[in-house]
Design an enzyme around this catalytic site. Structure first.
Site, PDB file in Angstrom:
ATOM      1  N   ASP A  81       0.848  -1.191   0.000  1.00  0.00           N
ATOM      2  CA  ASP A  81       0.000   0.000   0.000  1.00  0.00           C
ATOM      3  C   ASP A  81       0.885   1.243   0.000  1.00  0.00           C
ATOM      4  OD1 ASP A  81      -3.014   0.783   0.382  1.00  0.00           O
ATOM      5  OD2 ASP A  81      -1.859   2.181   1.604  1.00  0.00           O
ATOM      6  N   THR A  82       0.424   2.271  -0.703  1.00  0.00           N
ATOM      7  CA  THR A  82       1.159   3.539  -0.784  1.00  0.00           C
ATOM      8  C   THR A  82       0.244   4.686  -0.395  1.00  0.00           C
ATOM      9  OG1 THR A  82       2.557   2.724  -2.595  1.00  0.00           O
ATOM     10  CG2 THR A  82       2.423   5.109  -2.317  1.00  0.00           C
TER      11      THR A  82
END
Length: 199
Positions: A81-82
């Site tokens: 996830d970013t």
């Protein structure tokens, strides 16, 4: 001809990428990793008290939880996830042009952090790593922001922009840290972690 060392190490594993991101998929291919894509529905919500790197770490592990009790003995799952962290606020993916414009206006003329967490899960263990890159934008005009939103695809990117696209080429003055992390995957950490887990 010399064999790819990572490919040799991972030969006994089945690598599963739990991501639909074409950029993450291409990065793994570029690293020489053979993998298959498996997606599970996940509601990407996190406790409100979490801050900065705690958020993508939580979400990457949450995505891995969706595979509980389904991994085989030789499976190695990668989830990620970013987020964009700016002035103590988390910026995810904009849902519409208005939200994209608001995000990019906030980032204009300021610095922010792009934080990516990557979770590696097998039946026996789980390891999560993360990387932070600081990005500095010059002051963007309203016309430039609108042009980018109209001409590109900000809706699948944290913070509403892609560093590899027009806005990155024209608007980013400086980055401190991994460029590839801003694109969605800290490739150096992925390589190092896959190597250590395979060994």
């Amino acid at each position: 001809m010399t064999e790819d060392p990572l490919k040799l190490l991972l030969s006994s594993f089945k690598i599963i990428l739990g991501s639909g991101s074409p950029r993450r998929q291409q990065f793994l291919r570029d690293l020489g990793v053979a993998f298959e894509i498996q997606l599970r529905p996940v509601v990407e919500e996190y406790p409100p008290q979490l801050k900065a790197e705690e958020i993508p770490i939580y979400l990457a592990q949450l995505k891995a939880e969706a595979f509980n009790n389904t991994l085989g003995r030789n499976d190695l799952l990668i989830t990620s996830d970013t987020i964009v962290w700016h002035q103590e606020n988390c910026l995810g993916k904009p849902e519409n042009p208005r939200e994209a414009f608001k995000m990019l206006s906030e980032l204009s003329g300021d610095r922010h952090q792009v934080i990516t967490a990557v979770c590696f899960t097998t039946m026996a263990r789980q390891k999560t790593v993360h990387a932070t890159t600081t990005v500095s934008f010059r002051t963007l005009t309203a016309a430039e922001i609108q042009y980018y939103i109209d001409s590109y695809s900000p809706y699948d990117k944290a913070g509403g922009y892609g560093i590899q696209e027009w806005i990155g080429l024209t608007g980013i003055e400086e980055i401190q840290g991994s460029y590839f992390n801003v694109m969605g995957l800290p490739t150096h950490l992925v390589y190092q972690t896959l190597t250590s887990m395979a060994i």
